[in-house]
Design a protein around this motif. Structure first.
Motif, PDB file in Angstrom:
ATOM      1  N   VAL A   1       0.827  -1.208   0.000  1.00 30.22           N
ATOM      2  CA  VAL A   1       0.000   0.000   0.000  1.00 30.22           C
ATOM      3  C   VAL A   1       0.862   1.259   0.000  1.00 30.22           C
ATOM      4  N   SER A   2       1.826   1.314   0.921  1.00 33.48           N
ATOM      5  CA  SER A   2       2.623   2.535   1.025  1.00 33.48           C
ATOM      6  C   SER A   2       3.890   2.294   1.834  1.00 33.48           C
ATOM      7  N   ARG A   3       4.738   3.291   1.796  1.00 31.11           N
ATOM      8  CA  ARG A   3       5.906   3.352   2.669  1.00 31.11           C
ATOM      9  C   ARG A   3       5.846   4.702   3.357  1.00 31.11           C
TER      10      ARG A   3
ATOM     11  N   SER B   1       7.856  11.501   5.000  1.00 29.31           N
ATOM     12  CA  SER B   1       7.634  11.242   3.578  1.00 29.31           C
ATOM     13  C   SER B   1       6.789   9.988   3.421  1.00 29.31           C
ATOM     14  N   THR B   2       6.104   9.905   2.302  1.00 30.64           N
ATOM     15  CA  THR B   2       5.319   8.705   2.016  1.00 30.64           C
ATOM     16  C   THR B   2       5.359   8.417   0.525  1.00 30.64           C
ATOM     17  N   TRP B   3       5.252   7.148   0.205  1.00 30.90           N
ATOM     18  CA  TRP B   3       5.211   6.694  -1.177  1.00 30.90           C
ATOM     19  C   TRP B   3       3.998   5.789  -1.340  1.00 30.90           C
ATOM     20  N   ASP B   4       3.226   6.040  -2.362  1.00 32.05           N
ATOM     21  CA  ASP B   4       2.064   5.209  -2.683  1.00 32.05           C
ATOM     22  C   ASP B   4       2.566   3.970  -3.417  1.00 32.05           C
ATOM     23  N   ARG B   5       2.322   2.800  -2.865  1.00 35.93           N
ATOM     24  CA  ARG B   5       2.815   1.557  -3.454  1.00 35.93           C
ATOM     25  C   ARG B   5       1.682   0.680  -4.000  1.00 35.93           C
ATOM     26  N   ARG B   6       0.473   1.228  -4.041  1.00 30.14           N
ATOM     27  CA  ARG B   6      -0.666   0.426  -4.490  1.00 30.14           C
ATOM     28  C   ARG B   6      -0.549   0.095  -5.976  1.00 30.14           C
ATOM     29  N   PRO B   7      -0.829  -1.152  -6.350  1.00 28.62           N
ATOM     30  CA  PRO B   7      -0.904  -1.471  -7.781  1.00 28.62           C
ATOM     31  C   PRO B   7      -2.030  -0.655  -8.421  1.00 28.62           C
ATOM     32  N   GLY B   8      -1.855  -0.272  -9.675  1.00 26.69           N
ATOM     33  CA  GLY B   8      -2.858   0.550 -10.358  1.00 26.69           C
ATOM     34  C   GLY B   8      -4.271  -0.001 -10.294  1.00 26.69           C
ATOM     35  N   TRP B   9      -4.422  -1.315 -10.486  1.00 24.63           N
ATOM     36  CA  TRP B   9      -5.753  -1.929 -10.493  1.00 24.63           C
ATOM     37  C   TRP B   9      -6.406  -1.872  -9.108  1.00 24.63           C
TER      38      TRP B   9
ATOM     39  N   GLY C   1     -12.664   6.001   1.034  1.00 26.42           N
ATOM     40  CA  GLY C   1     -13.316   7.286   0.798  1.00 26.42           C
ATOM     41  C   GLY C   1     -12.344   8.380   0.396  1.00 26.42           C
ATOM     42  N   VAL C   2     -11.090   8.035   0.169  1.00 30.83           N
ATOM     43  CA  VAL C   2     -10.066   9.014  -0.217  1.00 30.83           C
ATOM     44  C   VAL C   2      -9.904   8.994  -1.731  1.00 30.83           C
ATOM     45  N   THR C   3     -10.272  10.104  -2.381  1.00 35.07           N
ATOM     46  CA  THR C   3     -10.160  10.159  -3.836  1.00 35.07           C
ATOM     47  C   THR C   3      -8.823  10.742  -4.278  1.00 35.07           C
ATOM     48  N   ASP C   4      -8.243  11.626  -3.487  1.00 39.39           N
ATOM     49  CA  ASP C   4      -6.948  12.221  -3.829  1.00 39.39           C
ATOM     50  C   ASP C   4      -5.961  11.883  -2.714  1.00 39.39           C
ATOM     51  N   ARG C   5      -5.287  10.772  -2.878  1.00 38.15           N
ATOM     52  CA  ARG C   5      -4.378  10.256  -1.848  1.00 38.15           C
ATOM     53  C   ARG C   5      -3.259  11.246  -1.534  1.00 38.15           C
ATOM     54  N   ALA C   6      -2.682  11.898  -2.547  1.00 38.72           N
ATOM     55  CA  ALA C   6      -1.567  12.821  -2.321  1.00 38.72           C
ATOM     56  C   ALA C   6      -1.989  14.000  -1.435  1.00 38.72           C
ATOM     57  N   VAL C   7      -3.129  14.588  -1.732  1.00 39.83           N
ATOM     58  CA  VAL C   7      -3.608  15.731  -0.946  1.00 39.83           C
ATOM     59  C   VAL C   7      -3.945  15.286   0.477  1.00 39.83           C
ATOM     60  N   THR C   8      -4.624  14.171   0.612  1.00 43.56           N
ATOM     61  CA  THR C   8      -4.984  13.663   1.939  1.00 43.56           C
ATOM     62  C   THR C   8      -3.736  13.345   2.760  1.00 43.56           C
ATOM     63  N   ASN C   9      -2.764  12.687   2.135  1.00 43.56           N
ATOM     64  CA  ASN C   9      -1.537  12.367   2.857  1.00 43.56           C
ATOM     65  C   ASN C   9      -0.795  13.633   3.279  1.00 43.56           C
ATOM     66  N   GLN C  10      -0.761  14.647   2.427  1.00 42.96           N
ATOM     67  CA  GLN C  10      -0.080  15.896   2.785  1.00 42.96           C
ATOM     68  C   GLN C  10      -0.743  16.530   4.007  1.00 42.96           C
ATOM     69  N   ARG C  11      -2.055  16.559   4.041  1.00 39.83           N
ATOM     70  CA  ARG C  11      -2.772  17.103   5.214  1.00 39.83           C
ATOM     71  C   ARG C  11      -2.454  16.287   6.465  1.00 39.83           C
ATOM     72  N   ASN C  12      -2.448  14.967   6.313  1.00 41.98           N
ATOM     73  CA  ASN C  12      -2.156  14.102   7.458  1.00 41.98           C
ATOM     74  C   ASN C  12      -0.718  14.277   7.929  1.00 41.98           C
ATOM     75  N   ILE C  13       0.215  14.435   7.002  1.00 43.90           N
ATOM     76  CA  ILE C  13       1.608  14.665   7.368  1.00 43.90           C
ATOM     77  C   ILE C  13       1.731  15.960   8.173  1.00 43.90           C
ATOM     78  N   GLU C  14       1.101  17.012   7.709  1.00 46.62           N
ATOM     79  CA  GLU C  14       1.162  18.290   8.427  1.00 46.62           C
ATOM     80  C   GLU C  14       0.597  18.152   9.838  1.00 46.62           C
TER      81      GLU C  14
END
Length: 109
Positions: free
Chosen positions: A47-49, A66-74, A84-97
């Motif tokens: 899923v992620s690192r 830092s985080t990396w999305d490791r989910r397979p595309g499918w 319920g998360v449609t934009d993982r990058a934005v959500t992760n950035q908020r969570n990181i902050e």
């Protein structure tokens, strides 16, 4: 008291977003004074690192998360439904902050 973290240690996470709840299993990959990191799997799939780099500064230290999305595309559309998360990058950035702010408050207390 739980055992001290070490490379190879595993831990279970339970994530929540509204009414959605999903488990993950993480494995510690780095555990030193300068870095803590772990790989996350869900249903056996990568899923992620997540990584926390710690650098000394004149007034204490600087933590970089830092985080990396490791989910397979499918698998991504399935996780959108499950989390319920449609934009993982934005959500992760908020969570990181939020995480870094909580860490800062705890360290300064």
């Amino acid at each position: 008291m739980p055992p001290a973290p070490s490379v190879g240690a595993r831990f279970r996470g339970v994530n929540r977003r509204g009414w959605r709840v999903w488990p993950t299993v993480s494995t510690v990959t780095d555990c030193s004074a300068s870095r803590f990191a772990f790989e996350v799997r869900s249903l056996g799939l990568p899923v992620s690192r997540w990584q926390y780099d710690i650098e000394p500064t004149a007034s204490g230290c600087r933590v970089t998360e830092s985080t990396w999305d490791r989910r397979p595309g499918w698998y991504k559309p399935i996780t959108v439904l499950a989390t319920g998360v449609t934009d993982r990058a934005v959500t992760n950035q908020r969570n990181i902050e939020a995480t870094l702010e909580r860490l800062k408050k705890a360290a300064e207390a």
